[in-house]
Design an enzyme around this catalytic site. Structure first.
Site, short mmCIF file in Angstrom:
data_model
loop_
_atom_site.label_atom_id
_atom_site.label_comp_id
_atom_site.label_asym_id
_atom_site.label_seq_id
_atom_site.Cartn_x
_atom_site.Cartn_y
_atom_site.Cartn_z
N VAL A 17 0.84 -1.21 0.00
CA VAL A 17 0.00 0.00 0.00
C VAL A 17 0.88 1.27 0.00
O VAL A 17 0.63 2.20 -0.78
CB VAL A 17 -0.96 0.01 1.22
CG1 VAL A 17 -1.87 1.23 1.17
CG2 VAL A 17 -1.81 -1.26 1.25
N LYS A 99 -7.01 -1.92 9.39
CA LYS A 99 -8.32 -2.32 9.94
C LYS A 99 -8.24 -3.10 11.23
O LYS A 99 -9.09 -2.96 12.10
CB LYS A 99 -9.14 -3.09 8.88
CG LYS A 99 -8.45 -4.26 8.22
CD LYS A 99 -7.90 -3.89 6.87
CE LYS A 99 -6.90 -4.91 6.40
NZ LYS A 99 -6.95 -5.22 5.01
N GLU A 123 -10.85 5.18 4.80
CA GLU A 123 -11.66 4.58 3.74
C GLU A 123 -11.05 3.29 3.21
O GLU A 123 -11.76 2.32 2.89
CB GLU A 123 -11.82 5.59 2.59
CG GLU A 123 -12.83 5.20 1.54
CD GLU A 123 -14.24 5.03 2.10
OE1 GLU A 123 -14.87 6.03 2.43
OE2 GLU A 123 -14.71 3.88 2.21
N ILE A 130 -13.63 0.75 -2.78
CA ILE A 130 -15.06 1.13 -2.77
C ILE A 130 -15.29 2.18 -1.68
O ILE A 130 -14.97 1.92 -0.52
CB ILE A 130 -15.98 -0.09 -2.49
CG1 ILE A 130 -15.67 -1.25 -3.43
CG2 ILE A 130 -17.45 0.31 -2.60
CD1 ILE A 130 -16.51 -2.51 -3.16
N GLY A 181 -0.22 -9.34 -3.71
CA GLY A 181 -0.32 -8.28 -2.69
C GLY A 181 -1.70 -8.15 -2.08
O GLY A 181 -1.99 -7.13 -1.45
N GLU A 184 -2.98 -10.55 3.73
CA GLU A 184 -2.31 -9.93 4.87
C GLU A 184 -0.95 -10.60 5.07
O GLU A 184 -0.73 -11.73 4.62
CB GLU A 184 -3.16 -10.12 6.14
CG GLU A 184 -4.50 -9.44 6.09
CD GLU A 184 -4.41 -7.93 5.90
OE1 GLU A 184 -3.78 -7.25 6.71
OE2 GLU A 184 -4.97 -7.42 4.91
N LYS A 199 -13.07 -5.57 9.35
CA LYS A 199 -13.72 -4.60 8.46
C LYS A 199 -15.19 -4.43 8.84
O LYS A 199 -15.73 -3.32 8.80
CB LYS A 199 -13.60 -5.05 7.00
CG LYS A 199 -12.18 -4.94 6.48
CD LYS A 199 -12.04 -5.70 5.17
CE LYS A 199 -10.66 -5.52 4.58
NZ LYS A 199 -10.37 -6.48 3.52
N GLY A 297 -5.10 -4.91 -3.04
CA GLY A 297 -4.07 -4.65 -4.05
C GLY A 297 -3.53 -3.23 -3.92
O GLY A 297 -4.14 -2.36 -3.31
N1 LIG Z 1 -2.54 -5.07 0.74
C1 LIG Z 1 -3.81 -4.67 0.63
O1 LIG Z 1 -4.51 -4.93 -0.39
C2 LIG Z 1 -4.43 -3.88 1.72
C3 LIG Z 1 -3.80 -3.69 2.94
N2 LIG Z 1 -4.41 -2.95 3.92
C4 LIG Z 1 -3.73 -2.72 5.19
O2 LIG Z 1 -2.65 -1.81 4.97
C5 LIG Z 1 -1.57 -2.09 5.85
C6 LIG Z 1 -0.32 -2.35 5.02
O3 LIG Z 1 -0.55 -3.47 4.19
P1 LIG Z 1 0.52 -3.89 3.09
O4 LIG Z 1 1.10 -2.68 2.45
O5 LIG Z 1 -0.16 -4.89 2.26
O6 LIG Z 1 1.62 -4.60 3.99
P2 LIG Z 1 3.13 -4.94 3.60
O7 LIG Z 1 3.52 -6.13 4.40
O8 LIG Z 1 3.30 -4.99 2.13
O9 LIG Z 1 3.94 -3.67 4.14
C7 LIG Z 1 3.99 -3.38 5.49
C8 LIG Z 1 4.90 -2.20 5.68
O10 LIG Z 1 4.87 -1.81 7.05
C9 LIG Z 1 6.19 -1.53 7.47
N3 LIG Z 1 6.24 -1.66 8.93
C10 LIG Z 1 5.89 -2.71 9.71
N4 LIG Z 1 6.03 -2.39 11.01
C11 LIG Z 1 6.47 -1.11 11.05
C12 LIG Z 1 6.81 -0.20 12.09
N5 LIG Z 1 6.70 -0.55 13.38
N6 LIG Z 1 7.23 1.05 11.77
C13 LIG Z 1 7.33 1.42 10.48
N7 LIG Z 1 7.03 0.61 9.44
C14 LIG Z 1 6.62 -0.63 9.73
C15 LIG Z 1 7.03 -2.54 6.72
O11 LIG Z 1 8.37 -2.10 6.72
P3 LIG Z 1 9.51 -2.86 5.86
O12 LIG Z 1 9.22 -2.49 4.44
O13 LIG Z 1 10.76 -2.25 6.36
O14 LIG Z 1 9.36 -4.31 6.16
C16 LIG Z 1 6.37 -2.47 5.35
O15 LIG Z 1 6.88 -1.41 4.60
C17 LIG Z 1 -2.01 -3.30 6.69
O16 LIG Z 1 -2.57 -2.83 7.89
C18 LIG Z 1 -3.10 -3.94 5.83
O17 LIG Z 1 -4.03 -4.64 6.61
C19 LIG Z 1 -5.63 -2.35 3.73
C20 LIG Z 1 -6.31 -2.52 2.55
C21 LIG Z 1 -5.79 -3.32 1.47
N1 LIG Z 2 -6.07 -8.86 2.90
C1 LIG Z 2 -7.09 -7.94 2.56
C2 LIG Z 2 -6.50 -6.73 1.93
C3 LIG Z 2 -7.42 -5.62 1.84
O1 LIG Z 2 -8.05 -5.19 2.79
C4 LIG Z 2 -8.07 -8.58 1.60
O2 LIG Z 2 -7.72 -9.62 1.04
O3 LIG Z 2 -9.18 -8.07 1.45
#
Ligand SMILES: NC(=O)C1=CN([C@@H]2O[C@H](COP(=O)(O)OP(=O)(O)OC[C@H]3O[C@@H](n4cnc5c(N)ncnc54)[C@H](OP(=O)(O)O)[C@@H]3O)[C@@H](O)[C@H]2O)C=CC1
Ligand SMILES: N[C@@H](CC=O)C(=O)O
Length: 418
Positions: A17, A99, A123, A130, A181, A184, A199, A297
């Site tokens: 994200v 979430k 959001e 959505i 991607g 979780e 959610k 995604g």
């Molecule tokens: N993927 C999706 O489709 C969606 C995800 N989300 C939510 O968004 C959030 C991120 O998801 P996503 O991007 O997929 O996860 P990723 O695993 O791809 O990325 C997680 C990121 O968080 C960083 N991180 C973890 N702990 C810490 C910390 N203590 N301080 C600073 N940075 C930290 C990691 O650092 P590093 O890069 O150094 O490892 C990494 O960059 C989650 O809460 C997820 O539930 C919500 C909607 C959709």
């Molecule tokens: N892991 C979640 C990511 C978005 O919220 C999902 O699959 O819906």
């Protein structure tokens, strides 16, 4: 914040994200929003952005007076809550996608917004692309919202589509969801229904003003669904989906749960495939409305984060009208559910829990029944998710407590007993 003010962002997280948001912001210069610093966890990782942008010291963002917006998109719910709390207490608007953190700390997050008067927008935390939270906040009057039925987890919907339509194995479908991607960091959160539950906790708040801990809401995921269930579903012209549902009962209370459910193949939610999500809202005068879009995604999620950032320019905040300006609704566990249960052996099924069983089928290896039970037999027991038992709700599963009396009376009349 006014519409012309420069938004200076401190970004936490540069994963699926966070990196998506970085790229999306580069393509939207008109927004006048720039990322000043990104805080990540592992400094050794290769990043597609200048090294000078990154730090592992959260204080560089949280105590920088130039930064007026904290965007928190990390995968650690405890750290996320700390970041968000410090940011709001330090006068910074917050946008979050976490979430799990929001659902588990809902009362505190609400309190922080009241105390500081600052926006906390999320959001992307429900149904990603959505705009469901803002719609529930702004459009629907509390009294008119009869029910919401939704697919809120992209990964499980992706896995079910790939398994039952493309004949992939569960494991291969999950690996693909991770590679793309959608999943979780801990995919158990998706597969076992925790993510959908989190959610749903958030959406119940915006839809009905309900503030409930996720532990108190009935749920499971797709982990127990068998191929034989898909065969039965196909015979009956149904799909199987992981559905989050909330329905206002005749006594004004709300029945809510997240469970696998049969969906008729001509219903809108049946049309929702792969990582897409869908939300069907039934309200007093508009009748049924259907929202559809990508639920997971990088760019779809970043688009919702971007929209929240844009909304900060005109100081948009959630008013939580259903919670603060109306009488909030209450959740209830006093209703009945019509369920399909498949199993290997009758010994795992407490038949005495059922009000009635209206269909049953037994093959040598797999058996199933369709029957009605009080929801307490699910909330107070674990038999329905153990020993290979698979429970799937029928297409119209909720039976109001008041209706059951009439239904029972009618069946006794038909049997000539009364
Ligand atoms: N993927 C999706 O489709 C969606 C995800 N989300 C939510 O968004 C959030 C991120 O998801 P996503 O991007 O997929 O996860 P990723 O695993 O791809 O990325 C997680 C990121 O968080 C960083 N991180 C973890 N702990 C810490 C910390 N203590 N301080 C600073 N940075 C930290 C990691 O650092 P590093 O890069 O150094 O490892 C990494 O960059 C989650 O809460 C997820 O539930 C919500 C909607 C959709
Ligand atoms: N892991 C979640 C990511 C978005 O919220 C999902 O699959 O819906």
């Amino acid at each position: 914040m006014d519409a012309h003010k420069q938004l200076t962002i401190g970004l936490f997280g540069f994963g699926v994200v966070g990196e998506g948001l970085y790229k999306v912001l580069q393509q939207t210069p008109s927004l006048k929003a720039s990322i000043k610093k990104v805080c990540i966890k592992n400094p050794g990782k290769k990043r597609e952005a200048p090294a000078s942008l990154f730090t592992t010291n959260k204080e560089e963002l949280l105590f920088d007076n130039d930064i007026n917006v904290i965007v928190e998109v990390i995968d650690d719910a405890n750290a996320a809550f700390e970041i968000v709390s410090i940011a709001l207490r330090n006068g910074k608007a917050v946008v979050s996608a976490s979430k799990k953190m929001i659902a588990e700390h809902l009362p505190e997050i609400l309190q922080l917004q009241q105390e500081t008067g600052l926006p906390f927008l999320c959001e992307s935390a429900a149904c990603a692309s959505i705009p469901v939270i803002r719609n529930l906040e702004e459009y629907y009057d509390n009294d008119l919202l009869h029910s919401i039925k939704a697919i809120v987890n992209g990964s499980t919907n992706f896995i079910l589509t790939k398994m039952f339509e493309d004949k992939l194995s569960f494991q291969d479908a999950l690996i693909l969801a991770q590679q793309l991607g959608f999943a979780e960091s801990n995919p158990k959160l998706d597969v076992e229904g925790y993510d959908a539950l989190n959610k749903w906790t958030i959406l119940l708040n915006h839809a009905y003003g309900i503030v409930e801990h996720p532990d108190n809401i009935l749920f499971t995921g797709i982990q127990n669904i068998q191929l034989s269930d898909a065969v039965v579903a196909k015979e009956k012209n149904f799909d199987i989906k992981l559905i989050a549902q909330a329905k206002k009962l005749k006594n004004g209370k709300v029945a809510a749960f997240v469970l696998p459910q049969f969906v008729k193949t001509d219903e809108p939610l049946s049309f929702v495939k792969n990582e897409y999500n869908g939300v069907v809202i039934e309200s007093g005068f508009a009748d049924k409305q259907f929202f559809y879009g990508k639920g997971a995604g990088s760019f779809p999620t970043a688009s919702a984060v971007l929209s929240d950032i844009a909304a900060l320019r005109y100081n948009y905040k959630y008013e939580y009208k259903k919670l603060y300006h109306h009488t909030p609704h209450e959740l209830t566990n006093d209703f009945f559910l019509k369920v399909y249960v498949s199993f290997d052996d009758w010994k795992y099924i407490p038949r005495e829990n059922f009000e009635w069983i209206e269909e049953w089928h037994a093959d040598a290896d797999r058996k199933y029944l369709v029957g009605v039970l009080h929801v307490n037999h699910l909330t107070n027991g674990t038999w329905w998710k153990e020993n290979g038992v698979s429970l799937i709700l029928t297409t119209e599963p909720v039976i109001d407590n008041l209706d059951i009396i009439n239904l029972k009376k009618r069946s006794l009349e038909l049997a000539g007993i009364v």
